[in-house]
Design a protein around this motif. Structure first.
Motif, PDB file in Angstrom:
ATOM      1  N   LEU A  27     -25.991   6.213 -22.150  1.00  0.00           N
ATOM      2  CA  LEU A  27     -26.470   7.026 -21.071  1.00  0.00           C
ATOM      3  C   LEU A  27     -26.048   7.523 -19.841  1.00  0.00           C
ATOM      4  N   VAL A  28     -24.961   7.402 -19.753  1.00  0.00           N
ATOM      5  CA  VAL A  28     -24.162   7.567 -18.174  1.00  0.00           C
ATOM      6  C   VAL A  28     -24.122   9.395 -18.589  1.00  0.00           C
ATOM      7  N   ALA A  29     -23.009   9.332 -19.865  1.00  0.00           N
ATOM      8  CA  ALA A  29     -22.689  10.712 -20.584  1.00  0.00           C
ATOM      9  C   ALA A  29     -23.852  11.070 -20.707  1.00  0.00           C
ATOM     10  N   ALA A  30     -24.734  11.092 -21.067  1.00  0.00           N
ATOM     11  CA  ALA A  30     -25.828  11.894 -21.268  1.00  0.00           C
ATOM     12  C   ALA A  30     -26.365  12.445 -19.984  1.00  0.00           C
ATOM     13  N   LEU A  31     -26.823  11.692 -19.006  1.00  0.00           N
ATOM     14  CA  LEU A  31     -28.039  12.408 -17.882  1.00  0.00           C
ATOM     15  C   LEU A  31     -26.473  13.010 -17.392  1.00  0.00           C
ATOM     16  N   ALA A  32     -25.052  13.311 -16.609  1.00  0.00           N
ATOM     17  CA  ALA A  32     -23.600  13.627 -17.118  1.00  0.00           C
ATOM     18  C   ALA A  32     -23.974  15.533 -17.831  1.00  0.00           C
ATOM     19  N   VAL A  33     -23.981  15.203 -18.732  1.00  0.00           N
ATOM     20  CA  VAL A  33     -24.057  16.386 -20.288  1.00  0.00           C
ATOM     21  C   VAL A  33     -25.653  17.384 -19.239  1.00  0.00           C
ATOM     22  N   LEU A  34     -26.843  16.500 -18.991  1.00  0.00           N
ATOM     23  CA  LEU A  34     -28.140  17.272 -18.916  1.00  0.00           C
ATOM     24  C   LEU A  34     -28.364  17.641 -17.322  1.00  0.00           C
ATOM     25  N   TYR A  35     -26.893  16.912 -16.321  1.00  0.00           N
ATOM     26  CA  TYR A  35     -26.873  18.405 -15.323  1.00  0.00           C
ATOM     27  C   TYR A  35     -25.855  19.198 -15.116  1.00  0.00           C
ATOM     28  N   THR A  36     -25.073  18.715 -15.873  1.00  0.00           N
ATOM     29  CA  THR A  36     -24.413  20.093 -16.173  1.00  0.00           C
ATOM     30  C   THR A  36     -24.689  21.357 -16.488  1.00  0.00           C
ATOM     31  N   ALA A  37     -25.916  21.104 -17.770  1.00  0.00           N
ATOM     32  CA  ALA A  37     -26.680  21.762 -18.472  1.00  0.00           C
ATOM     33  C   ALA A  37     -27.972  22.351 -17.331  1.00  0.00           C
ATOM     34  N   PHE A  38     -27.711  21.659 -16.309  1.00  0.00           N
ATOM     35  CA  PHE A  38     -28.586  21.960 -15.021  1.00  0.00           C
ATOM     36  C   PHE A  38     -28.364  22.914 -14.071  1.00  0.00           C
ATOM     37  N   LEU A  39     -26.667  22.462 -14.727  1.00  0.00           N
ATOM     38  CA  LEU A  39     -26.102  23.712 -12.732  1.00  0.00           C
ATOM     39  C   LEU A  39     -25.550  25.130 -14.096  1.00  0.00           C
ATOM     40  N   ILE A  40     -26.002  25.276 -15.421  1.00  0.00           N
ATOM     41  CA  ILE A  40     -25.466  26.263 -15.948  1.00  0.00           C
ATOM     42  C   ILE A  40     -26.707  27.256 -15.325  1.00  0.00           C
ATOM     43  N   PHE A  41     -27.804  26.602 -15.537  1.00  0.00           N
ATOM     44  CA  PHE A  41     -29.648  27.523 -15.544  1.00  0.00           C
ATOM     45  C   PHE A  41     -29.640  27.592 -13.673  1.00  0.00           C
ATOM     46  N   ALA A  42     -29.023  26.762 -13.183  1.00  0.00           N
ATOM     47  CA  ALA A  42     -29.358  26.351 -11.854  1.00  0.00           C
ATOM     48  C   ALA A  42     -28.643  28.502 -10.991  1.00  0.00           C
ATOM     49  N   ALA A  43     -27.249  28.158 -11.488  1.00  0.00           N
ATOM     50  CA  ALA A  43     -25.933  29.465 -11.863  1.00  0.00           C
ATOM     51  C   ALA A  43     -26.627  30.625 -11.426  1.00  0.00           C
ATOM     52  N   GLY A  44     -27.220  31.313 -13.278  1.00  0.00           N
ATOM     53  CA  GLY A  44     -27.565  32.021 -13.721  1.00  0.00           C
ATOM     54  C   GLY A  44     -27.370  33.520 -14.110  1.00  0.00           C
ATOM     55  N   LEU A  45     -27.858  33.853 -14.740  1.00  0.00           N
ATOM     56  CA  LEU A  45     -26.723  34.588 -15.752  1.00  0.00           C
ATOM     57  C   LEU A  45     -26.090  36.089 -15.234  1.00  0.00           C
ATOM     58  N   GLU A  46     -26.119  35.741 -13.967  1.00  0.00           N
ATOM     59  CA  GLU A  46     -25.436  37.124 -13.332  1.00  0.00           C
ATOM     60  C   GLU A  46     -23.850  35.887 -13.159  1.00  0.00           C
ATOM     61  N   PHE A  47     -23.550  35.187 -12.795  1.00  0.00           N
ATOM     62  CA  PHE A  47     -22.354  34.310 -12.771  1.00  0.00           C
ATOM     63  C   PHE A  47     -22.165  33.832 -14.137  1.00  0.00           C
ATOM     64  N   LEU A  48     -23.111  33.609 -14.525  1.00  0.00           N
ATOM     65  CA  LEU A  48     -22.085  33.378 -16.309  1.00  0.00           C
ATOM     66  C   LEU A  48     -21.153  35.219 -17.227  1.00  0.00           C
ATOM     67  N   LEU A  49     -22.357  36.130 -16.874  1.00  0.00           N
ATOM     68  CA  LEU A  49     -22.079  36.967 -17.351  1.00  0.00           C
ATOM     69  C   LEU A  49     -20.489  36.917 -16.909  1.00  0.00           C
ATOM     70  N   LEU A  50     -19.915  36.763 -15.147  1.00  0.00           N
ATOM     71  CA  LEU A  50     -19.310  37.538 -14.357  1.00  0.00           C
ATOM     72  C   LEU A  50     -17.548  36.404 -15.469  1.00  0.00           C
TER      73      LEU A  50
END
Length: 458
Positions: free
Chosen positions: A382-405
């Protein structure tokens, strides 16, 4: 002196975690948060970030205990969970993130000095960059004298730099105006967008939560790695939230948003006068230099351990007579110097490097959390799954621009992987690895096109 005497104790490991997290970010919090949201949004953002990062802290604590044979944490967990090429990306991305993060430190130092020496500007003038590069190599020669000596210095600096931050919190708590705090309660626009706008800032200030994990091979007792991670995290979360929220009680949000970085200096100056800005500025320089020391050590350690596992070129295994990873430290200082040059072309060097640093760290964090999810059951799952969801949300929050950079950095960095495979006499890419590399290259190409056309700005 026995080998055990040379190992790092729980207080020293905790100081490495605190020292890694309490750097440039905390001094920029009042303005960065005020630009994005009000009091309510800030509280919500810290609740989300605190919970998510706590899950990551628990993940690193759990993995340190369950996988004591895996050193250099973030990189080793990605490799164990998803294979050599994702492991390489994790090591390279974590290293690159640390290097870019170190650039923010020099930018902020020169911006701080810029209030006294105008030719330093906001930390991104030619003089500021030249002086910063000289300082990078001065620190390089200090660090190559030995990891344990540098760790001891960091413990002293960690104590020294906390004093002005704690004084800031106490003074603002006394000066807080309930009416001002209430007036700053709400930000502008949808609440979700306000909170999302703070996410890369919170990631940046929490980078280093895995600090003890990276130094696991130096720990006196393996269980101290997890304890230091959680103890350091909880302490720093309380400090960061206090700095952010108390600032809303002394100045209108519009004024907070417009304060020159480091904004903590301007906030304290508004309460106690010019000496407050000078006091915070001195504390910032001590804090940032300590964090720079810790992050440079962690960056080089990741490259060194990866090379020892035949996941980076052999030359990165080199150690000097002081036991420091000399070749890895040289490569680290070279990348920091290169990114400093790039800041000459940035519209806002500090914000750009802050967000790029955060974005580069997200893939390594996601892979570490994913590995924990693969090997866990029950509560740990459960803890690991919540950590996965959080980091996935952060990638979304970062936006496409910084993912491409990030892809622009990842793609050429793959040359190190190619060199390693050729040294081992192995096929460079498996079909799956080649497909992953193609995706990264495509992202890099789109990122470069975006920079050229102005769609992406730095």
């Amino acid at each position: 002196m026995t080998d055990d005497d040379r190992k790092l104790s729980l207080p020293t490991l905790t100081a490495m975690v605190v020292g890694s997290m309490v750097g440039a970010g905390v001094f920029s919090l009042p303005s960065n948060f005020a630009q994005a949201t009000g009091v309510f949004g800030a509280v919500l953002a810290w609740v989300i970030a605190g919970f998510g990062m706590l899950m990551l802290a628990f993940v690193f604590q759990m993995l340190a205990v369950r996988k004591p044979d895996l050193n250099a944490g973030v990189y080793a967990y990605a490799k164990a969970g998803f294979g050599e090429f994702p492991g390489f990306f994790s090591a390279f991305g974590y290293w690159a993130s640390a290097c870019v993060g170190n650039v923010t430190y020099w930018v902020l130092i020169k911006s701080t000095l810029g209030s006294v020496i105008p030719s330093f500007g906001e930390g991104d003038t030619l003089l500021a960059v030249v002086v910063s590069i000289a300082a990078v190599w001065a620190f390089h020669f200090l660090i190559v004298r030995g990891v344990r000596e540098a760790a001891a210095i960091n413990r002293i600096v960690t104590v020294a730099k906390l004093i002005p931050i704690l004084m800031f919190v106490v003074i603002l708590a006394v000066a807080l105006s309930g009416d001002m705090f209430s007036a700053n309660m709400w930000g502008d626009g949808p609440l979700f967008d306000q909170v999302r706008a703070t996410m890369l800032v919170t990631v940046f200030v929490f980078l280093g939560v895995e600090g003890a994990s990276v130094y696991s091979r130096y720990a006196r007792r393996r269980e101290d790695v997890g304890r230091a991670t959680v103890l350091g995290f909880v302490s720093v979360l309380a400090l960061f939230a206090s700095v952010t929220l108390l600032s809303y009680g002394v100045l209108p949000r519009a004024e907070l948003a417009g304060i020159r970085q480091p904004s903590m200096a301007g906030v304290l100056e508004s309460v106690v006068g010019p000496w407050g800005a000078a006091f915070i500025s001195i504390g910032l320089i001590i804090s940032v230099l300590g964090a720079y020391l810790a992050w440079t050590l962690m960056a080089a350690e990741v490259l060194f351990v990866a090379a020892g596992d035949n996941d980076m070129p052999r030359f990165l295994k080199a150690e000097n007579s002081h036991g420091a990873p000399s070749a890895a430290l040289v490569l680290t200082s070279v990348l920091i110097s290169a990114v400093l040059v790039v800041t000459l072309f940035s519209e806002d060097a500090f914000t750009f490097t802050l967000k790029l640093c955060s974005s580069l760290s997200l893939i390594p964090y996601l892979l570490a959390a994913g590995y924990a999810a693969k090997i866990s059951k029950g509560r740990d799952l459960l803890v690991a799954a919540l950590a996965v969801l959080y980091t996935a949300f952060l990638i979304f929050a970062a936006g496409l621009e910084f993912l491409l950079l990030s892809c622009i950095i990842y793609a050429p960095g793959t040359a190190l992987f190619v060199i390693t495979r050729r040294e081992l006499g192995r096929r460079v890419f498996s079909p799956v690895e080649l497909a992953l590399f193609a995706v990264v290259v495509a992202g890099a190409v789109i990122g470069v096109i975006g920079l050229v056309t102005g769609w992406i700005t730095i």
